[in-house]
Structure formats: C-alpha cells, structure tokens
Scaffold this active site. Sequence first.
Site, PDB file in Angstrom:
ATOM      1  N   CYS A 113       0.820  -1.228   0.000  1.00 14.03           N
ATOM      2  CA  CYS A 113       0.000   0.000   0.000  1.00 14.03           C
ATOM      3  C   CYS A 113       0.843   1.263   0.000  1.00 14.03           C
ATOM      4  O   CYS A 113       0.351   2.341  -0.308  1.00 14.03           O
ATOM      5  CB  CYS A 113      -0.938   0.008   1.194  1.00 14.03           C
ATOM      6  SG  CYS A 113      -2.044  -1.389   1.187  1.00 14.03           S
ATOM      7  N   HIS A 253      -3.388   7.122   2.612  1.00  7.10           N
ATOM      8  CA  HIS A 253      -3.766   5.832   2.025  1.00  7.10           C
ATOM      9  C   HIS A 253      -5.111   5.445   2.617  1.00  7.10           C
ATOM     10  O   HIS A 253      -5.347   5.589   3.818  1.00  7.10           O
ATOM     11  CB  HIS A 253      -2.697   4.783   2.351  1.00  7.10           C
ATOM     12  CG  HIS A 253      -3.146   3.383   2.091  1.00  7.10           C
ATOM     13  ND1 HIS A 253      -3.721   3.006   0.895  1.00  7.10           N
ATOM     14  CD2 HIS A 253      -3.143   2.268   2.875  1.00  7.10           C
ATOM     15  CE1 HIS A 253      -4.035   1.727   0.956  1.00  7.10           C
ATOM     16  NE2 HIS A 253      -3.703   1.259   2.145  1.00  7.10           N
ATOM     17  N   ASN A 283     -10.019  -0.350  -0.068  1.00  3.97           N
ATOM     18  CA  ASN A 283      -8.554  -0.239  -0.053  1.00  3.97           C
ATOM     19  C   ASN A 283      -8.015  -0.737  -1.396  1.00  3.97           C
ATOM     20  O   ASN A 283      -8.082  -1.930  -1.689  1.00  3.97           O
ATOM     21  CB  ASN A 283      -8.007  -1.079   1.105  1.00  3.97           C
ATOM     22  CG  ASN A 283      -6.487  -1.067   1.182  1.00  3.97           C
ATOM     23  OD1 ASN A 283      -5.814  -0.577   0.274  1.00  3.97           O
ATOM     24  ND2 ASN A 283      -5.951  -1.611   2.259  1.00  3.97           N
TER      25      ASN A 283
HETATM   26  N1  ACO Z   1     -18.296  -8.993   9.010  1.00  6.48           N
HETATM   27  C1  ACO Z   1     -18.693  -9.269  10.258  1.00  6.48           C
HETATM   28  N2  ACO Z   1     -17.838  -9.614  11.236  1.00  6.48           N
HETATM   29  C2  ACO Z   1     -16.530  -9.682  10.927  1.00  6.48           C
HETATM   30  C3  ACO Z   1     -16.052  -9.412   9.631  1.00  6.48           C
HETATM   31  C4  ACO Z   1     -16.992  -9.069   8.642  1.00  6.48           C
HETATM   32  N3  ACO Z   1     -16.647  -8.768   7.370  1.00  6.48           N
HETATM   33  N4  ACO Z   1     -14.708  -9.561   9.620  1.00  6.48           N
HETATM   34  C5  ACO Z   1     -14.346  -9.903  10.872  1.00  6.48           C
HETATM   35  N5  ACO Z   1     -15.441  -9.989  11.659  1.00  6.48           N
HETATM   36  C6  ACO Z   1     -15.514 -10.329  13.079  1.00  6.48           C
HETATM   37  C7  ACO Z   1     -14.332 -11.132  13.561  1.00  6.48           C
HETATM   38  O1  ACO Z   1     -14.511 -12.498  13.292  1.00  6.48           O
HETATM   39  C8  ACO Z   1     -14.316 -10.809  15.039  1.00  6.48           C
HETATM   40  O2  ACO Z   1     -15.295 -11.610  15.680  1.00  6.48           O
HETATM   41  P1  ACO Z   1     -15.016 -12.237  17.143  1.00  6.48           P
HETATM   42  O3  ACO Z   1     -14.836 -11.041  18.052  1.00  6.48           O
HETATM   43  O4  ACO Z   1     -16.247 -13.027  17.411  1.00  6.48           O
HETATM   44  O5  ACO Z   1     -13.764 -13.039  16.995  1.00  6.48           O
HETATM   45  C9  ACO Z   1     -14.813  -9.356  15.107  1.00  6.48           C
HETATM   46  O6  ACO Z   1     -15.462  -9.125  13.841  1.00  6.48           O
HETATM   47  C10 ACO Z   1     -13.700  -8.355  15.312  1.00  6.48           C
HETATM   48  O7  ACO Z   1     -12.635  -8.649  14.403  1.00  6.48           O
HETATM   49  P2  ACO Z   1     -11.317  -7.780  14.368  1.00  6.48           P
HETATM   50  O8  ACO Z   1     -10.406  -8.309  13.300  1.00  6.48           O
HETATM   51  O9  ACO Z   1     -10.762  -7.615  15.742  1.00  6.48           O
HETATM   52  O10 ACO Z   1     -11.945  -6.355  13.919  1.00  6.48           O
HETATM   53  P3  ACO Z   1     -11.261  -4.969  13.759  1.00  6.48           P
HETATM   54  O11 ACO Z   1     -11.979  -3.969  14.539  1.00  6.48           O
HETATM   55  O12 ACO Z   1      -9.757  -5.044  13.940  1.00  6.48           O
HETATM   56  O13 ACO Z   1     -11.528  -4.640  12.211  1.00  6.48           O
HETATM   57  C11 ACO Z   1     -10.292  -4.637  10.148  1.00  6.48           C
HETATM   58  C12 ACO Z   1     -10.983  -5.484  11.219  1.00  6.48           C
HETATM   59  C13 ACO Z   1     -11.344  -3.780   9.483  1.00  6.48           C
HETATM   60  C14 ACO Z   1      -9.641  -5.558   9.152  1.00  6.48           C
HETATM   61  C15 ACO Z   1      -9.234  -3.715  10.806  1.00  6.48           C
HETATM   62  O14 ACO Z   1      -8.441  -4.489  11.692  1.00  6.48           O
HETATM   63  C16 ACO Z   1      -8.311  -3.045   9.811  1.00  6.48           C
HETATM   64  O15 ACO Z   1      -8.741  -2.197   9.051  1.00  6.48           O
HETATM   65  N6  ACO Z   1      -6.999  -3.361   9.860  1.00  6.48           N
HETATM   66  C17 ACO Z   1      -6.002  -2.686   9.046  1.00  6.48           C
HETATM   67  C18 ACO Z   1      -6.041  -3.172   7.645  1.00  6.48           C
HETATM   68  C19 ACO Z   1      -4.973  -2.488   6.842  1.00  6.48           C
HETATM   69  O16 ACO Z   1      -4.906  -1.271   6.887  1.00  6.48           O
HETATM   70  N7  ACO Z   1      -4.094  -3.210   6.169  1.00  6.48           N
HETATM   71  C20 ACO Z   1      -2.895  -2.619   5.570  1.00  6.48           C
HETATM   72  C21 ACO Z   1      -3.027  -2.251   4.198  1.00  6.48           C
HETATM   73  S1  ACO Z   1      -3.423  -3.572   3.102  1.00  6.48           S
HETATM   74  C22 ACO Z   1      -2.062  -3.848   2.019  1.00  6.48           C
HETATM   75  O17 ACO Z   1      -0.947  -3.467   2.278  1.00  6.48           O
HETATM   76  C23 ACO Z   1      -2.361  -4.656   0.766  1.00  6.48           C
END
Ligand code: ACO
Length: 326
Positions: A113, A253, A283
């Site tokens: 990214c 980003h 993203n």
């Molecule tokens: N719908 C419903 N529930 C979901 C979903 C979904 N699509 N995805 C995950 N959940 C659930 C999980 O299973 C978890 O359930 P549990 O508590 O029963 O185990 C709960 O939601 C919370 O999951 P987390 O992963 O802790 O949620 P979080 O608040 O961290 O959000 C997210 C997840 C959106 C992915 C966030 O962590 C994020 O944006 N991370 C950064 C991503 C990023 O910026 N990546 C870098 C760039 S990408 C690149 O370089 C190609």
Amino acid sequence: MPRARIVATGAYVPEKILSNRDLEKMVETTDEWITDRTGIKERHIASSKEACSDLAYNASKEALKTAGLKGKDLDLLIVATVTADMPLPATACILQDRLGAHNAAAFDLNAACSGFLFALATAEAYITTGMYKRVLVAGAEVLSRATDWEDRSTCVLFGDGAGAAILEPAEGEEGIISIKLYSDGSKGDLLEVPGGGSRVPCSAESVKEGLHFIKMKGNETFKFAVKTLEGLVTGMLEENGLRSSDLALLIPHQANLRIIKATAERIGLPLEKVLVNIHKYGNTSAASIPIAMDEAVRGGKIKNGDYVLLEAFGGGLTWASALLKW
Ligand code: ACO
C-alpha cells in the site's frame, strides 16, 4: 538541484461496483459492520478481461492527456503493484509498449500500500540527479484476484483501481519538498500472500490451500498503523518547520476510515482537510493515493502553492510520507 514536481494526474476504476449489500449475500457480514469498522460502502471490481496493466494504461492515458504529452515523451515508467499481470515481464514493460513509450525504461516496484510513495521517491531521485526528465509513476492493483471471497475478514476490504502521476523538474519552489520511506521486514507476516513465489511455488496443493490469497492479521496491522502514522506525519511537519494548520490537504492511504480519522485527530487536523474516498473504492493498495490525489486535483481541492501531505502504510511492512508544495 531542481525539485521534482507532479505536472499531471490520472485515475481509473473498473465499471463494476460491488456493494456491501452484495457482500452480505456472499459471506456472513452486514453493511453495518463493514461501514462501522472500515467506512467502506462499495468497491470497484475489474472485469475478467481486465488485468493490472489495463487499469494502469487507462489512468496513465488520462495523465498524459492532461499533461499534453505522448508516451514517446516519457524517459521512465514505474508501476507500483502487488498484483502484476504476471511474474514476468514486468507490468511496467507491458504498459510501456501499450503507451508507445519506446524511449522509456520501465520497471515494477513492490511496497504494497506504500508502493505509490516508494515509486514517487524513486522518480524524484532520478529527476533531481538529472538522470531522467519525465517520469510516469502508476499505482495499479487488481486485488480482487488475490482476495479469498470466502474470507469475510479480508474480502470486504479491497477494491481494484489505478492512478498515475507525471513528474518533471520544477522551475520554482513547487514540487516534492521531502519524502521519507520506512520498512520493517520483521513484521512481514502481518500481511502476506504466502504462495505463488519461489518459497511456495504455485501448485494444485498451494491453490487448494488458498495460499495465493491475501492473509492479514487485521487487528495487529490496525494498531501498528495508528501508532506509526501520527509520528510519521508530525515528524514530517516538524522537520520542515510546518504545523498541521499549514496543510491545505492530507491525502492518506485509504485503508480504514477509523485509521484516517485517528491520524487526523491526533495531529489536530479537521476532517475537511483530509481527502476521504474509501467509501467509494475500499482499499486499492498502491492505487489509493494517486486515485485520491487525482480526485483532489480535479475537484479543485488543491491550488498552486498549497502544502499537501501524503502518507501510507502497508505490507512489508512499509510506510512512507511525502510533503509537496503544489
Ligand atoms: N463482518 C462481520 N464480522 C466480521 C467481519 C466481517 N466482514 N470480519 C471480521 N469480523 C468479526 C471477527 O470475526 C471478530 O469476531 P469475534 O470477536 O467473534 O472473533 C470481530 O469481527 C472483530 O474482528 P477484528 O479483526 O478484531 O476487527 P477490527 O476492529 O480489527 O476490524 C479490520 C478489522 C477492518 C480488518 C481492521 O483491523 C483493519 O482495518 N486493519 C487494518 C487493515 C490495513 O490497513 N491493512 C494494511 C493495508 S493492506 C495492504 O498493504 C495490501
């Protein structure tokens, strides 16, 4: 040494839109969860006929048209991507041929990214040393091809698209004031595509195990991003004797609206001064900053003389920021 400046931008997203409602029918998720947790409402998905170079071509054509240039006017062409058309040849070489940029050297660059900013820094270095005069930098991704559409934790996040910028030596004070690049390979496992390379070559077994798909430790990546971006942005401002109130626009980003808001809040920048388009595109990795920059330029959000700050983080891990005087 003259600065390097961006003289034109272009962007392209595929026609097909995949909404959160559509995703509700594919995996166990809801529009509410995706909107609350990420800010994403919809994303664009490439058709089966479109590959990375096609998206990059459309964005590059637009940038060239805006600059009043032809492909043959380019000296160098860099494509930042993690979803190249194929391992060999480089997508930049395919693009070079299609643009008729026969005088240009061409290569790909992988910094996930942060790829567009790494490519921008590379272009800047070539221009300020005088090696090349006119460089096209594209960030292009077809992440839908590396997405596991059964994994709700990742498939709701990504979209396809491309953006491009043309750089030339500046005549005055405008241009790239500073770019900082950072990497930490010890955290590579936060975000990876484990299969399809020389470590785990593509095989029936690797495909069956889904090793060609993006795997992400989302929560750890999230925490790392929030912690790192504040220091990245304030460091860049301080080193250049600026305050956040001096910025006309922050172009981050587009990975997660909560990350974008946290960064803006921590540096005391009102959200009106932050370019946000994640709701429309998700993203798009290396394409997100050039798509957002093109939107800002065409929407009249940046004027000559404005200070604009770009920042990104992504797989590698990598992170980067750039301060521009437009
Ligand atoms: N719908 C419903 N529930 C979901 C979903 C979904 N699509 N995805 C995950 N959940 C659930 C999980 O299973 C978890 O359930 P549990 O508590 O029963 O185990 C709960 O939601 C919370 O999951 P987390 O992963 O802790 O949620 P979080 O608040 O961290 O959000 C997210 C997840 C959106 C992915 C966030 O962590 C994020 O944006 N991370 C950064 C991503 C990023 O910026 N990546 C870098 C760039 S990408 C690149 O370089 C190609």
